[in-house]
Design a protein around this motif. Structure first.
Motif, short mmCIF file in Angstrom:
data_model
loop_
_atom_site.label_atom_id
_atom_site.label_comp_id
_atom_site.label_asym_id
_atom_site.label_seq_id
_atom_site.Cartn_x
_atom_site.Cartn_y
_atom_site.Cartn_z
N THR A 110 9.79 0.85 -3.98
CA THR A 110 10.48 0.77 -5.25
C THR A 110 10.53 2.17 -5.82
OG1 THR A 110 10.63 -0.41 -7.35
CG2 THR A 110 8.44 0.28 -6.65
N LEU A 111 11.29 2.35 -6.86
CA LEU A 111 11.37 3.65 -7.50
C LEU A 111 10.61 3.60 -8.82
CD1 LEU A 111 15.09 4.73 -6.96
CD2 LEU A 111 13.06 5.59 -5.80
N VAL A 112 9.79 4.60 -9.06
CA VAL A 112 9.09 4.75 -10.34
C VAL A 112 9.57 6.06 -10.96
CG1 VAL A 112 7.08 3.38 -9.71
CG2 VAL A 112 7.10 5.81 -9.21
N HIS A 113 9.39 6.14 -12.25
CA HIS A 113 9.84 7.31 -13.00
C HIS A 113 8.63 7.92 -13.72
CE1 HIS A 113 13.84 5.91 -12.06
NE2 HIS A 113 13.51 4.72 -12.54
N PRO A 114 7.90 8.85 -13.07
CA PRO A 114 6.72 9.43 -13.69
C PRO A 114 7.06 10.29 -14.91
CG PRO A 114 7.11 10.41 -11.53
CD PRO A 114 8.13 9.34 -11.73
N GLN A 115 8.23 10.91 -14.91
CA GLN A 115 8.69 11.71 -16.04
C GLN A 115 10.15 11.37 -16.28
OE1 GLN A 115 8.19 15.88 -15.30
NE2 GLN A 115 6.25 15.59 -14.25
N PRO A 116 10.63 11.62 -17.47
CA PRO A 116 12.06 11.42 -17.70
C PRO A 116 12.89 12.34 -16.80
CG PRO A 116 10.90 11.65 -19.79
CD PRO A 116 9.92 11.96 -18.71
N GLY A 117 13.85 11.77 -16.12
CA GLY A 117 14.71 12.53 -15.22
C GLY A 117 14.14 12.72 -13.82
N LEU A 118 12.99 12.13 -13.54
CA LEU A 118 12.37 12.28 -12.23
C LEU A 118 12.10 10.89 -11.65
CD1 LEU A 118 11.08 14.19 -10.12
CD2 LEU A 118 8.93 13.89 -11.35
N SER A 119 12.56 10.66 -10.42
CA SER A 119 12.31 9.40 -9.73
C SER A 119 11.51 9.68 -8.47
CB SER A 119 13.61 8.72 -9.35
OG SER A 119 14.36 8.39 -10.49
N ALA A 120 10.59 8.79 -8.17
CA ALA A 120 9.77 8.94 -6.96
C ALA A 120 9.65 7.59 -6.27
CB ALA A 120 8.39 9.47 -7.33
N PRO A 121 9.72 7.57 -4.93
CA PRO A 121 9.54 6.30 -4.23
C PRO A 121 8.06 5.92 -4.19
CG PRO A 121 9.91 8.07 -2.67
CD PRO A 121 10.06 8.67 -4.03
N LEU A 122 7.82 4.64 -4.34
CA LEU A 122 6.46 4.11 -4.29
C LEU A 122 6.45 2.99 -3.25
CD1 LEU A 122 3.60 4.09 -5.54
CD2 LEU A 122 4.45 2.39 -7.15
N TYR A 123 5.74 3.21 -2.15
CA TYR A 123 5.70 2.23 -1.07
C TYR A 123 4.69 1.14 -1.40
CZ TYR A 123 8.80 5.06 1.65
OH TYR A 123 9.92 5.73 2.08
N LEU A 124 5.18 -0.12 -1.36
CA LEU A 124 4.37 -1.27 -1.77
C LEU A 124 3.73 -1.99 -0.60
CD1 LEU A 124 6.89 -2.66 -4.39
CD2 LEU A 124 4.87 -1.26 -4.82
N GLY A 125 4.31 -1.88 0.58
CA GLY A 125 3.76 -2.58 1.74
C GLY A 125 4.65 -2.41 2.95
N GLN A 126 4.18 -2.94 4.06
CA GLN A 126 4.97 -2.90 5.28
C GLN A 126 4.61 -4.09 6.16
OE1 GLN A 126 4.18 0.79 7.26
NE2 GLN A 126 2.26 0.11 8.15
N ILE A 127 5.53 -4.40 7.04
CA ILE A 127 5.32 -5.49 7.99
C ILE A 127 5.69 -4.95 9.37
CG2 ILE A 127 7.63 -6.48 7.68
CD1 ILE A 127 6.26 -9.26 7.91
N LYS A 128 4.87 -5.31 10.35
CA LYS A 128 5.10 -4.89 11.73
C LYS A 128 5.28 -6.14 12.57
CE LYS A 128 2.20 -0.80 11.34
NZ LYS A 128 1.00 -0.11 11.83
#
Length: 185
Positions: free
Chosen positions: A142-160
């Motif tokens: 998902t995308l989180v916004h740690p600061q205004p104008g900045l987006s960072a991906p945040l990995y929540l899980g994975q399946i193999k």
């Protein structure tokens, strides 16, 4: 709803229920094929000038009937996992890796169900030969916004999921609790 301009006409059908009773379509297509077959035989016996055209029409109807039959066999293989949310496919190398995007309001249970749904939707045996390893890996982010104008991906899980065959059909699911802690802040 119809969108049109001077050169192109685009028809978009939204929320339209199209009956998918393929048994009835196959039946009527088969009947039409048999009618044209009988007409073709009569045309050859009588010597009509359109007899070779009727051979083409009969052949086309036979191919159409077989195509509808095949479509009816393979159309409804999608399984639905309860609790899964809608996801977007962000990356897919066509072989052994894919990344899906989820809204930042999801819970751990929804991520688990959505990863299982994505594994069911995206997995196919045709991916096995193209990848370097023997597993298909789907990551959820998902995308989180740690600061205004900045987006960072945040990995929540994975399946193999393994390509090795029907005996090894249980996927390995891994959730990242530290990511959910960051998500709740």
């Amino acid at each position: 709803m119809v969108y049109a301009n001077r050169f192109h006409r685009i028809i978009i059908i939204e929320n339209m229920d199209i009956p998918l009773n393929f048994a009835k379509y196959i039946q009527w297509s088969g009947i039409a094929t048999l009618v044209f077959l009988v007409l073709t035989i009569i045309a050859f016996l009588v010597g009509w000038g359109i007899r070779f055209r009727l051979v083409g029409v009969t052949s086309f109807m036979a191919v159409l009937t077989v195509g509808i039959f095949g479509l009816g066999l393979g159309l409804f293989t999608r399984t639905e996992i309860p609790g899964a949310v809608r996801f977007s496919l962000v990356y897919d190398n066509g072989a052994n890796q894919a990344v899906i995007s989820l809204p930042n309001t999801v819970t751990a249970e929804q991520v688990e169900a959505t990863l299982k749904q994505a594994a069911s939707d995206l997995f196919s045996s045709g991916r096995a030969g193209a990848g370097g390893n023997n597993q298909f890996i789907i990551s959820a982010r998902t995308l989180v916004h740690p600061q205004p104008g900045l987006s960072a991906p945040l990995y929540l899980g994975q399946i193999k999921k393994s390509f090795s065959g029907p005996g090894d059909n249980t996927p390995e699911l891994q959730l990242f609790p530290e990511s959910f802690a960051k998500l709740s802040q």
